[in-house]
Design a protein around this motif. Structure first.
Motif, PDB file in Angstrom:
ATOM      1  N   SER A 157       6.773  14.605  22.555  1.00 49.17           N
ATOM      2  CA  SER A 157       7.405  14.392  23.869  1.00 49.17           C
ATOM      3  C   SER A 157       6.906  13.131  24.555  1.00 49.17           C
ATOM      4  O   SER A 157       7.602  12.560  25.401  1.00 49.17           O
ATOM      5  CB  SER A 157       7.153  15.597  24.782  1.00 49.17           C
ATOM      6  N   CYS A 158       5.694  12.702  24.212  1.00 48.06           N
ATOM      7  CA  CYS A 158       5.101  11.549  24.900  1.00 48.06           C
ATOM      8  C   CYS A 158       5.367  10.225  24.179  1.00 48.06           C
ATOM      9  O   CYS A 158       4.922   9.169  24.650  1.00 48.06           O
ATOM     10  CB  CYS A 158       3.599  11.756  25.060  1.00 48.06           C
ATOM     11  N   LEU A 159       6.072  10.282  23.066  1.00 50.30           N
ATOM     12  CA  LEU A 159       6.420   9.033  22.392  1.00 50.30           C
ATOM     13  C   LEU A 159       7.347   8.219  23.287  1.00 50.30           C
ATOM     14  O   LEU A 159       8.226   8.771  23.973  1.00 50.30           O
ATOM     15  CB  LEU A 159       7.093   9.327  21.048  1.00 50.30           C
ATOM     16  N   ASP A 160       7.172   6.907  23.287  1.00 52.78           N
ATOM     17  CA  ASP A 160       7.933   6.054  24.201  1.00 52.78           C
ATOM     18  C   ASP A 160       9.419   6.027  23.857  1.00 52.78           C
ATOM     19  O   ASP A 160      10.272   6.056  24.740  1.00 52.78           O
ATOM     20  CB  ASP A 160       7.364   4.624  24.173  1.00 52.78           C
ATOM     21  N   LYS A 161       9.697   5.960  22.568  1.00 48.29           N
ATOM     22  CA  LYS A 161      11.091   5.811  22.165  1.00 48.29           C
ATOM     23  C   LYS A 161      11.738   7.176  21.923  1.00 48.29           C
ATOM     24  O   LYS A 161      11.170   8.033  21.249  1.00 48.29           O
ATOM     25  CB  LYS A 161      11.185   4.963  20.896  1.00 48.29           C
ATOM     26  N   LEU A 162      12.949   7.317  22.482  1.00 45.75           N
ATOM     27  CA  LEU A 162      13.682   8.577  22.349  1.00 45.75           C
ATOM     28  C   LEU A 162      13.978   8.876  20.885  1.00 45.75           C
ATOM     29  O   LEU A 162      13.923  10.032  20.450  1.00 45.75           O
ATOM     30  CB  LEU A 162      14.993   8.502  23.153  1.00 45.75           C
ATOM     31  N   GLY A 163      14.266   7.860  20.110  1.00 47.31           N
ATOM     32  CA  GLY A 163      14.547   8.061  18.695  1.00 47.31           C
ATOM     33  C   GLY A 163      13.346   8.601  17.945  1.00 47.31           C
ATOM     34  O   GLY A 163      13.479   9.463  17.075  1.00 47.31           O
ATOM     35  N   THR A 166      12.933  12.301  18.846  1.00 48.53           N
ATOM     36  CA  THR A 166      13.906  13.124  18.112  1.00 48.53           C
ATOM     37  C   THR A 166      13.491  13.290  16.657  1.00 48.53           C
ATOM     38  O   THR A 166      13.573  14.389  16.094  1.00 48.53           O
ATOM     39  CB  THR A 166      15.305  12.487  18.196  1.00 48.53           C
ATOM     40  N   ALA A 167      13.053  12.202  16.034  1.00 50.59           N
ATOM     41  CA  ALA A 167      12.667  12.252  14.618  1.00 50.59           C
ATOM     42  C   ALA A 167      11.479  13.188  14.407  1.00 50.59           C
ATOM     43  O   ALA A 167      11.460  13.978  13.448  1.00 50.59           O
ATOM     44  CB  ALA A 167      12.335  10.850  14.125  1.00 50.59           C
ATOM     45  N   MET A 168      10.497  13.134  15.288  1.00 56.24           N
ATOM     46  CA  MET A 168       9.303  13.974  15.118  1.00 56.24           C
ATOM     47  C   MET A 168       9.632  15.447  15.351  1.00 56.24           C
ATOM     48  O   MET A 168       9.172  16.326  14.603  1.00 56.24           O
ATOM     49  CB  MET A 168       8.198  13.525  16.080  1.00 56.24           C
ATOM     50  N   ILE A 169      10.424  15.725  16.377  1.00 51.09           N
ATOM     51  CA  ILE A 169      10.795  17.119  16.647  1.00 51.09           C
ATOM     52  C   ILE A 169      11.644  17.677  15.513  1.00 51.09           C
ATOM     53  O   ILE A 169      11.488  18.825  15.099  1.00 51.09           O
ATOM     54  CB  ILE A 169      11.540  17.220  18.000  1.00 51.09           C
ATOM     55  N   THR A 170      12.533  16.831  14.980  1.00 54.42           N
ATOM     56  CA  THR A 170      13.351  17.253  13.834  1.00 54.42           C
ATOM     57  C   THR A 170      12.473  17.584  12.631  1.00 54.42           C
ATOM     58  O   THR A 170      12.702  18.568  11.928  1.00 54.42           O
ATOM     59  CB  THR A 170      14.371  16.157  13.464  1.00 54.42           C
ATOM     60  N   ASP A 548      16.558   4.769  18.088  1.00 53.16           N
ATOM     61  CA  ASP A 548      16.813   4.785  19.534  1.00 53.16           C
ATOM     62  C   ASP A 548      18.281   4.516  19.836  1.00 53.16           C
ATOM     63  O   ASP A 548      18.904   5.197  20.658  1.00 53.16           O
ATOM     64  CB  ASP A 548      15.943   3.737  20.239  1.00 53.16           C
ATOM     65  N   GLU A 549      18.815   3.514  19.177  1.00 52.30           N
ATOM     66  CA  GLU A 549      20.217   3.158  19.383  1.00 52.30           C
ATOM     67  C   GLU A 549      21.128   4.303  18.941  1.00 52.30           C
ATOM     68  O   GLU A 549      22.136   4.606  19.586  1.00 52.30           O
ATOM     69  CB  GLU A 549      20.563   1.883  18.601  1.00 52.30           C
ATOM     70  N   LYS A 550      20.756   4.959  17.840  1.00 47.65           N
ATOM     71  CA  LYS A 550      21.558   6.055  17.307  1.00 47.65           C
ATOM     72  C   LYS A 550      21.596   7.227  18.279  1.00 47.65           C
ATOM     73  O   LYS A 550      22.661   7.789  18.563  1.00 47.65           O
ATOM     74  CB  LYS A 550      20.982   6.495  15.959  1.00 47.65           C
ATOM     75  N   ALA A 552      20.940   7.143  21.523  1.00 46.94           N
ATOM     76  CA  ALA A 552      21.623   6.715  22.751  1.00 46.94           C
ATOM     77  C   ALA A 552      23.133   6.720  22.561  1.00 46.94           C
ATOM     78  O   ALA A 552      23.893   7.143  23.446  1.00 46.94           O
ATOM     79  CB  ALA A 552      21.142   5.322  23.167  1.00 46.94           C
ATOM     80  N   MET A 553      23.582   6.265  21.392  1.00 48.70           N
ATOM     81  CA  MET A 553      25.009   6.226  21.092  1.00 48.70           C
ATOM     82  C   MET A 553      25.589   7.637  21.048  1.00 48.70           C
ATOM     83  O   MET A 553      26.646   7.917  21.632  1.00 48.70           O
ATOM     84  CB  MET A 553      25.243   5.521  19.749  1.00 48.70           C
ATOM     85  N   LEU A 554      24.890   8.526  20.374  1.00 50.18           N
ATOM     86  CA  LEU A 554      25.360   9.909  20.266  1.00 50.18           C
ATOM     87  C   LEU A 554      25.411  10.567  21.637  1.00 50.18           C
ATOM     88  O   LEU A 554      26.377  11.265  21.971  1.00 50.18           O
ATOM     89  CB  LEU A 554      24.452  10.697  19.327  1.00 50.18           C
ATOM     90  N   THR A 555      24.382  10.360  22.436  1.00 57.01           N
ATOM     91  CA  THR A 555      24.349  10.941  23.783  1.00 57.01           C
ATOM     92  C   THR A 555      25.517  10.441  24.624  1.00 57.01           C
ATOM     93  O   THR A 555      26.187  11.214  25.324  1.00 57.01           O
ATOM     94  CB  THR A 555      23.020  10.591  24.483  1.00 57.01           C
TER      95      THR A 555
END
Length: 917
Positions: A157-163, A166-170, A548-550, A552-555
């Motif tokens: 949750s504390c990683l700077d990049k949203l991507g 998502t990758a770590m939680i996945t 990150d771009e992926k 953001a695009m999906l959202t």
């Protein structure tokens, strides 16, 4: 409607389990992993402690504590706001919690949400500042594992990049799924045979729940990883009625299963991690279903709708379903049109066209002045251009309409807040006006506006939705003056949807939303261009490497809205049924559509014998059979009184058989080549035969001899028709010719001169022709599978449709002249819309259907094997197979009253059939 039913099911489930927690308390794209019975230890003084009993939920981005006492609020602590996570008592834990058990978990954080205090749905309360909460687990041995899990999720949750988050939680989720499997003890029977098992997520609006899918020879199962909302979801395959592949997040990963025929609300929606898993499961269920029911296509539903067997409401439900719209996916929620434009009159006049919205235009083009401003911006815009900055359907718009029955969904979508009170769904008229005038509001409606449940219009939950600028509280939706109650509003909305005007114009709206005006130049011409990301195939997420771009695009895509999957690429035919049948969906149908002069519709026929005959066509029984030819029978004609039966054959003879004496009375040979068809002229004095020797022969019954010969073609004449002193002849010389003239009444008199009125040229040989009821249209079928529709008043080709991969065996108009049915050597039965030339239905048999008769809804066909098939076109299925000839059925005849049927076959026999009432 769909969403309301889904919401009611959830409420019943929560009532049964006494849970206030739901997945809607999670953030978007968050997972619920596990729960533990625990106490929340509160310190209220130097020595006093208070313990609140409840359940601690570990989620991928938060910790949620649900107290057993409903007076206490649910606590949600975002992991991103946690300062320290550890086992209580370690590393200098707060001395205020000295009496807490060592089995406690300590969370130090900067922000906490309080939700559903006293079980009241309301905006979340937020408390900020450094705080510490301690939770005692009932099983103290679990503390270290839970702390380790929370620390791992906290790092994600504390990683700077949203991507990266998502990758770590996945990765964490997939690791958990890999360590578990479906519990086979959950099978309904010990004799069940496992077919496949894989990982998947169950999809509900705004949230997904991971787990394991398992399918056996009798059941489909889903077992949630977290055991929520119940340990296992089970669906009996025998109960399944429909399945659809779905796009989820623009990826081909979804599968939706229905155990009902007409409801839009599915029994389960699954999202897979691999397309192959989805396809394998779909194939298995589809193979199972093949033995139970036929698959419906958009075209088959169109045929039912056109002929009045589906209401406008039902047809739109089916189109939404086929176009990937689902009540489980708010980004692709079913879309319905605004149809009424008058929300200010005291009376609603459904007979006045001015009452209705122009269905040929998208919402954004209804206001001319606004459209001009949008077009000016569009012209100045760089590529890729789009006319509208928002969509006609999105999660926000759906919940705008449904906030009164689905407030928790709105809170989930908007981070625990309702929308501004003045932007709420306050008034029908205000909402319509804003859709007409607003700079960025182009939304359409949802199915609930044409359903039976008024709860989305009424604030029955007594929600505090805020106060408007004028001082009034947001409460029930304000209705138009012409609606005396919410029930009256829905009833009049339904009446409007099924009205004459909408039925005549609904196809124009379908062209915009599901059809050929959805994309390309036609969309530009119709002012129907939205942002490229809203269209299927607008972006390939797999090609985006930056995580990150992926994300953001999906959202952006999911929140902005998505255009339905395109179902039609040619203009959609209009509804053609003159008088709609009474259906349960609406109280009545008062619509009556005007047919073209001279075209009597089958729906208006009053002869009870015809209706009764076709209703009992499956009860056909063989009465008599006679072998009267030496080769295959090619044509049948019967005198008006039914006493004399004329047949032609490949043995080159025309024969006259007496039905009364059951004896052959005459045998005539015109040449040594096969005769291909025959017909009787009005008055029963003359029978005409076509021949492979390029000629058409006229035979006088009274004088017993040939009275005329028309040498009209350069190759075999394959089929003839007659109407109003005109002869229509089809030939292998690639022409259809239209002749005028009446043959001589007496043999020996001067031969009649036939005048060629028109020559309809084809590229290949013509094997069959047929006229419509008024003889204004002709259909021809060719050797290469082409079906051609000709306007006989101008001798011009209207449509050329490649219907079959081989020879067209037979083709004929429906009694109302609006459809053409053709059969081919490829085994297909295809229905074509005469107005548009669109292929609107296709059924496949294992063998060619050589000939047929039909009433527009049902078909009696003769097959290559000699069986008679009864087809239900509207149900897209074979209703009955009747054993007949020992070789192919080559011709079939039915009298005008539909009470007598005769077939001819390659076995040289003619068979007389009777209906058993």
């Amino acid at each position: 409607m769909a969403f309301i039913r889904k919401k009611q099911q959830e409420q019943q489930l929560q009532l049964y389990s006494k849970e206030r927690f739901s997945l809607l308390l999670l953030n978007l794209e968050e997972y619920y992993f596990e729960q533990h019975t625990a106490n929340h230890v509160q310190h209220s003084g130097s020595q006093e402690e208070r313990k609140i009993r409840g359940s601690l939920k570990i989620c991928s981005k938060s910790v949620i504590f649900e107290p057993d006492a409903i007076s206490q609020p649910i606590i949600k602590i975002p992991l991103r706001d946690c300062i320290k996570i550890g086992k209580h008592g370690e590393n200098g834990a707060n001395r205020n919690f000295a009496k807490a058990k060592s089995g406690g978990i300590s969370l130090i954080f900067s922000q906490v949400y309080f939700i559903k205090e006293h079980n009241i749905v309301a905006p979340y309360k937020i408390e900020r500042g450094k705080m510490e909460y301690v939770f005692e687990l009932d099983v103290s041995g679990k503390v270290e594992d839970v702390v380790e899990t929370l620390l791992q999720l906290h790092r994600a949750s504390c990683l700077d990049k949203l991507g990266d988050q998502t990758a770590m939680i996945t990765a964490i989720l997939q690791s958990r799924l890999a360590r578990t499997s479906f519990d086979k003890n959950r099978f309904q029977s010990v004799s069940e045979k496992l077919h496949m098992e894989c990982k998947a997520e169950m999809v509900t609006p705004l949230v997904t729940n991971p787990g394991h899918v398992c399918i056996t020879d009798t059941n489909l199962y889903f077992q949630p990883l977290n055991g929520y909302p119940k340990p296992v979801v089970q669906i009996t395959l025998q109960d399944v009625r429909r399945i659809y592949k779905r796009r989820h997040g623009l990826m081909p990963l979804g599968l939706e299963v229905f155990c009902t025929e007409d409801n839009l609300c599915s029994d389960i929606y699954l999202k897979f991690y691999e397309p192959q898993d989805r396809d394998d499961l779909y194939f298995y269920i589809a193979t199972y279903l093949e033995h139970h029911m036929a698959e419906h296509t958009a075209e088959s539903y169109m045929l039912q709708w056109q002929r009045g067997h589906l209401s406008n409401y039902q047809y739109l439900l089916h189109l939404n379903n086929l176009a990937d719209r689902s009540c489980n996916d708010l980004s692709q929620y079913p879309v319905f049109p605004w149809v009424i434009s008058d929300y200010y009159s005291s009376e609603l006049d459904l007979s006045n066209p001015g009452t209705f919205r122009d269905l040929s235009k998208p919402v954004g083009a209804l206001n001319k002045e606004r459209l001009e401003r949008l077009l000016t911006r569009y012209e100045e815009m760089p590529e890729p251009k789009f006319m509208y900055g928002s969509h006609y359907s999105s999660p926000g718009y759906v919940l705008f309409y449904l906030v009164r029955i689905a407030p928790e969904y709105m809170l989930c979508l908007q981070n625990g807040r309702f929308d501004n009170a003045d932007r709420m769904f306050n008034s029908i008229a205000e909402t319509w006006k804003n859709c007409l005038d607003g700079a960025t509001d182009f939304k359409e409606l949802i199915p609930e506006f044409y359903g039976d449940d008024v709860s989305f219009l009424v604030n029955s939950l007594k929600l505090d939705l805020g106060k408007r600028q004028g001082g009034q509280m947001v409460d029930d939706v304000e209705l138009p003056l012409w609606a005396s109650s919410p029930e009256d509003f829905l009833q009049k909305s339904k009446d409007a949807l099924e009205s004459n005007y909408v039925s005549e114009h609904l196809h124009e709206w379908i062209d915009l939303i599901f059809g050929y005006k959805q994309k390309g130049n036609d969309a530009v011409g119709a002012h129907n261009v939205f942002h490229p990301l809203t269209y299927e195939g607008g972006v390939d997420l797999n090609s985006i490497e930056d995580p990150d771009e992926k994300v953001a695009m999906l959202t952006q895509i999911l929140e902005f809205g998505q255009t339905p999957k395109q179902l039609f690429v040619t203009p959609h035919p209009r509804r053609i049924t003159p008088k709609f049948k009474s259906l349960s969906q609406t109280s009545s149908y008062n619509a009556s559509m005007v047919d073209s002069p001279g075209e009597e519709s089958f729906e208006d026929l009053t002869e009870e014998s015809k209706t009764l005959a076709w209703n009992n066509i499956t009860k056909l029984q063989l009465h008599e059979q006679y072998k009267i030819h030496k080769e295959a029978v090619t044509g049948i004609a019967v005198s008006c009184n039914g006493s004399s039966v004329f047949t032609t054959s490949q043995d080159s003879t025309l024969k006259m058989f007496s039905k009364e004496s059951k004896m052959l009375q005459r045998s005539i040979s015109f040449s040594n080549m096969a005769l291909s068809s025959c017909l009787l002229l009005p008055g029963d004095a003359t029978v005409i035969s076509s021949s492979w020797d390029n000629n058409v022969y006229f035979y006088s019954i009274a004088f017993g001899r040939r009275q005329d010969t028309l040498m009209g073609h350069d190759d075999a004449v394959s089929k003839i028709c007659w109407h109003n002193d005109r002869l229509y002849s089809a030939s292998w010389d690639s022409t259809v010719k239209v002749w005028s003239g009446v043959p001589a009444e007496m043999p020996g008199t001067k031969k009649h001169q036939f005048d060629l009125l028109a020559e309809l040229e084809h590229e290949v040989s013509v094997d069959t022709i047929s006229l419509n009821a008024a003889s204004t249209l002709l259909v021809s079928g060719t050797k290469e599978g082409m079906v051609n529709i000709w306007d006989l008043t101008t001798a011009t080709l209207l449509h050329q449709i490649p219907c079959h991969s081989g020879t067209v065996c037979d083709a004929a108009f429906s009694p109302d002249s609006r459809h053409i049915l053709s059969t081919g050597a490829d085994g297909c039965l295809n229905v074509v819309d005469v107005q548009t030339g669109m292929l609107i239905s296709s059924l496949t048999s294992d063998e060619p259907q050589r000939c047929f008769i039909w009433d527009g809804n049902s078909v009696l066909s003769g097959s290559q094997s000699g069986e008679l098939f009864v087809w239900d076109l509207l149900g897209a299925k074979v209703s009955e197979r009747i054993q007949g000839h020992t070789g192919a059925v080559t011709c079939i005849w039915m009298n005008e009253q539909c009470s007598s049927i005769i077939t001819g076959g390659e076995d040289r026999q003619i068979m007389f059939w009777k209906l058993q009432y």
